[in-house]
Design an enzyme around this catalytic site. Structure first.
Site, PDB file in Angstrom:
ATOM      1  CG  ASP A  38      -2.237   0.832   0.914  1.00  0.00           C
ATOM      2  OD1 ASP A  38      -3.267   0.391   0.903  1.00  0.00           O
ATOM      3  OD2 ASP A  38      -1.993   2.062   0.807  1.00  0.00           O
ATOM      4  CG  ASP A  64       3.531   5.324  -6.336  1.00  0.00           C
ATOM      5  OD1 ASP A  64       2.330   4.873  -7.023  1.00  0.00           O
ATOM      6  OD2 ASP A  64       3.720   6.469  -6.595  1.00  0.00           O
ATOM      7  CG  ASN A  91      -7.816  -4.311  -3.521  1.00  0.00           C
ATOM      8  OD1 ASN A  91      -8.886  -4.265  -3.648  1.00  0.00           O
ATOM      9  ND2 ASN A  91      -7.406  -3.482  -2.779  1.00  0.00           N
ATOM     10  CE1 TYR A 159     -13.216   2.642  -9.457  1.00  0.00           C
ATOM     11  CE2 TYR A 159     -15.303   2.247 -10.464  1.00  0.00           C
ATOM     12  CZ  TYR A 159     -14.428   1.883  -9.580  1.00  0.00           C
ATOM     13  OH  TYR A 159     -14.552   0.835  -8.620  1.00  0.00           O
ATOM     14  CE  LYS A 163     -11.202  -0.357 -10.617  1.00  0.00           C
ATOM     15  NZ  LYS A 163     -10.161  -0.981  -9.968  1.00  0.00           N
TER      16      LYS A 163
END
Length: 257
Positions: A38, A64, A91, A159, A163
């Site tokens: 993370d 990162d 994720n 977004y 995706k």
């Protein structure tokens, strides 16, 4: 009960909290060793401590996913610790607190969302695939969203576009690398009650707005991170050994209406 991922080595990005942490926990509970990544250094340290206080099977690293050098270094580190990279779960991503109204979306908002969701997924795959080729096996699970092949509810076009790109990468990587024993799939949740942003947006809706959203979901409720994680575990395990190149919707049947 036999653990489905016993002695497998997994990397999960964006895993300091929320859905990423729940996925990491599910992999861990099925016997995997897990590298939690993370951008939040304190968060990954706390997550690793919470998951495995003795750190025998968990490491937490601040990485990162848009930085190729950091990713490559992390993969080398995991290989040094555990000798292989068997599972990658991409994720890291989300709408990242960017505007969803077209007129308010700045270039920096577009770049941030596309870089973390799409470029980050690409760079992580690019780093692990050569290692999986050497092993002759590996599994990659990309976290997409219903927006990737339908539309977004709480996010903007940046977004949706990112995706959709993730799902395109999934199909192409599955086709290109299947001959090397590598399976690549995606999971596409709809609105899932995880993370402060989504919780806040949901709680900020009126009862009428909530009813409207839920009425569009045949199962009549929002999903949970655990329900998404269970599908990730399935795709990471040998139970899905003949499945590659697909996106599994975890959305309660939402876009059937």
């Amino acid at each position: 009960m036999c653990k489905r991922l016993l002695d497998k080595n997994a990397i999960v990005t964006g895993a300091a909290r929320g859905m990423g942490f729940v996925i990491a926990q599910a992999l861990y509970e099925e016997g995997a060793r897990v590298a939690i990544l993370d951008i939040d250094e304190k968060g990954v340290a706390e997550a690793a401590q919470q998951l495995d206080s003795k750190h025998h099977r968990v490491i937490g690293r601040r990485v990162d996913v848009t930085n190729k050098t950091e990713i490559n270094d992390l993969v080398k580190e995991v290989k040094g610790f555990w000798e292989s990279v068997d599972i990658l779960v991409n994720n890291a991503g989300g709408a990242l607190n960017t505007p969803y109204i077209l007129e308010k979306i700045g270039e920096k908002d577009w770049n941030l969302v596309v870089d973390v969701n799409l470029k980050g997924t690409f760079l992580c795959c690019q780093a692990v695939i050569p290692e999986m080729v050497k092993q002759g096996s590996g599994v990659i699970v990309n976290i997409s969203a219903l927006a990737g092949h339908w539309r977004a509810s709480l996010a903007g076009v940046q977004y949706t576009a990112a995706k959709a790109g993730v799902e395109g990468l999934t199909r192409q990587f599955a086709y290109d690398w299947g001959k090397h024993g590598i399976r690549v799939n995606a999971v596409a949740p709809t609105v899932t009650l995880t993370g402060e942003r989504v919780q806040g947006l949901w709680e900020g809706k009126s009862e009428e707005e909530k009813r409207k959203v839920l009425s569009a979901i045949p199962l009549g409720r929002l999903g949970t991170p655990e329900e998404v994680a269970s599908v990730v575990v399935f795709l990471a395990s040998n139970e899905s050994s003949y499945i590659t190149g697909i996106t599994i919707d975890v959305n309660g049947g939402r876009y059937l209406r």
